[in-house]
Design a protein around this motif. Structure first.
Motif, PDB file in Angstrom:
ATOM      1  N   VAL A   1       4.594 -31.906 -47.832  1.00  0.00           N
ATOM      2  CA  VAL A   1       4.444 -31.929 -46.603  1.00  0.00           C
ATOM      3  C   VAL A   1       5.128 -33.103 -45.978  1.00  0.00           C
ATOM      4  O   VAL A   1       4.943 -34.029 -46.064  1.00  0.00           O
ATOM      5  N   PRO A   2       6.356 -32.653 -45.174  1.00  0.00           N
ATOM      6  CA  PRO A   2       7.035 -33.635 -44.455  1.00  0.00           C
ATOM      7  C   PRO A   2       6.637 -34.587 -43.370  1.00  0.00           C
ATOM      8  O   PRO A   2       5.607 -34.101 -42.792  1.00  0.00           O
ATOM      9  N   ASP A   3       7.363 -35.617 -43.282  1.00  0.00           N
ATOM     10  CA  ASP A   3       6.517 -36.599 -42.271  1.00  0.00           C
ATOM     11  C   ASP A   3       7.178 -36.239 -41.067  1.00  0.00           C
ATOM     12  O   ASP A   3       8.005 -37.007 -40.372  1.00  0.00           O
ATOM     13  N   LYS A   4       7.139 -35.240 -40.288  1.00  0.00           N
ATOM     14  CA  LYS A   4       7.620 -34.794 -39.047  1.00  0.00           C
ATOM     15  C   LYS A   4       6.309 -34.430 -37.917  1.00  0.00           C
ATOM     16  O   LYS A   4       6.824 -33.891 -36.862  1.00  0.00           O
ATOM     17  N   TYR A   5       5.303 -34.606 -38.134  1.00  0.00           N
ATOM     18  CA  TYR A   5       4.169 -34.207 -37.274  1.00  0.00           C
ATOM     19  C   TYR A   5       3.858 -35.368 -36.512  1.00  0.00           C
ATOM     20  O   TYR A   5       3.633 -36.568 -36.896  1.00  0.00           O
ATOM     21  N   ASP A   6       3.649 -35.163 -35.106  1.00  0.00           N
ATOM     22  CA  ASP A   6       3.425 -36.226 -33.970  1.00  0.00           C
ATOM     23  C   ASP A   6       1.795 -35.818 -33.752  1.00  0.00           C
ATOM     24  O   ASP A   6       1.361 -34.705 -33.124  1.00  0.00           O
ATOM     25  N   LEU A   7       0.651 -36.310 -34.194  1.00  0.00           N
ATOM     26  CA  LEU A   7      -0.600 -36.184 -34.216  1.00  0.00           C
ATOM     27  C   LEU A   7      -1.245 -36.093 -32.913  1.00  0.00           C
ATOM     28  O   LEU A   7      -2.379 -35.958 -32.491  1.00  0.00           O
ATOM     29  N   LYS A   8      -0.414 -36.798 -31.923  1.00  0.00           N
ATOM     30  CA  LYS A   8      -0.741 -37.191 -30.409  1.00  0.00           C
ATOM     31  C   LYS A   8      -0.748 -35.755 -29.897  1.00  0.00           C
ATOM     32  O   LYS A   8      -1.294 -35.452 -28.778  1.00  0.00           O
ATOM     33  N   ILE A   9       0.121 -34.923 -30.443  1.00  0.00           N
ATOM     34  CA  ILE A   9       0.439 -33.517 -29.763  1.00  0.00           C
ATOM     35  C   ILE A   9      -0.600 -32.595 -30.700  1.00  0.00           C
ATOM     36  O   ILE A   9      -0.377 -32.251 -31.648  1.00  0.00           O
TER      37      ILE A   9
ATOM     38  N   ARG B   1      -3.544 -27.311 -40.878  1.00  0.00           N
ATOM     39  CA  ARG B   1      -3.314 -25.845 -41.360  1.00  0.00           C
ATOM     40  C   ARG B   1      -2.656 -25.905 -42.686  1.00  0.00           C
ATOM     41  O   ARG B   1      -2.943 -25.486 -43.885  1.00  0.00           O
ATOM     42  N   ILE B   2      -1.594 -26.829 -42.889  1.00  0.00           N
ATOM     43  CA  ILE B   2      -0.470 -26.760 -43.886  1.00  0.00           C
ATOM     44  C   ILE B   2      -1.392 -27.436 -45.108  1.00  0.00           C
ATOM     45  O   ILE B   2      -1.293 -27.002 -46.330  1.00  0.00           O
ATOM     46  N   LEU B   3      -1.819 -28.735 -44.547  1.00  0.00           N
ATOM     47  CA  LEU B   3      -2.626 -29.503 -45.911  1.00  0.00           C
ATOM     48  C   LEU B   3      -3.696 -28.694 -46.152  1.00  0.00           C
ATOM     49  O   LEU B   3      -3.923 -28.677 -47.460  1.00  0.00           O
ATOM     50  N   ARG B   4      -4.591 -27.930 -45.344  1.00  0.00           N
ATOM     51  CA  ARG B   4      -5.528 -27.399 -45.734  1.00  0.00           C
ATOM     52  C   ARG B   4      -5.366 -26.351 -47.015  1.00  0.00           C
ATOM     53  O   ARG B   4      -5.775 -26.025 -47.913  1.00  0.00           O
TER      54      ARG B   4
END
Length: 125
Positions: free
Chosen positions: A88-96, A105-108
């Motif tokens: 799971v790459p470090d590319k997600y901005d959790l503020k969005i 979804r990917i982690l689940r």
């Protein structure tokens, strides 16, 4: 009385991917009726310090990407069968919200496969 499986979830700072993975792990374990212990960890977080004894406490170390896997393997004694790369790459901005939803979804999906596989192993011990 079966042993509680312990998971250490590792990402970069321990603020996004690994805490979300811990939350999902607990949710999935509850659905399967199994008890677990899970903890989030940021390998690049200056407030955390990776030690072999820290890693040794856990049955499985779930790393978010290949770089984290390499960092754990190079700094700690751990057998290959205990470290699992969730990719799971470090590319997600959790503020969005959309990106937060995608990460969840990917982690689940990845953790559902893992928990299903481990549940089969645990129930056959």
């Amino acid at each position: 009385n079966k042993k509680q499986t312990r998971y250490l979830c590792i990402c970069s700072m321990g603020k996004n991917r690994s805490p979300m993975a811990v939350e999902i792990l607990y949710s999935l374990a509850k659905l399967k009726g199994i008890e677990i212990y899970a903890e989030s960890y940021g390998i690049d977080n200056p407030q955390h310090y990776m030690t072999s004894s820290k890693v040794e406490y856990f049955d499985y170390v779930l790393v978010m990407d290949v770089l984290k896997q390499w960092e754990v393997e190079s700094s700690c004694e751990i057998s290959e069968d205990r470290i699992i790369n969730l990719d799971v790459p470090d590319k997600y901005d959790l503020k969005i919200p959309k990106e937060r939803k995608n990460l969840r979804r990917i982690l689940r999906r990845r953790l559902e496969k893992l928990i299903g596989w481990l549940f089969i192993i645990i129930t056959n011990i």
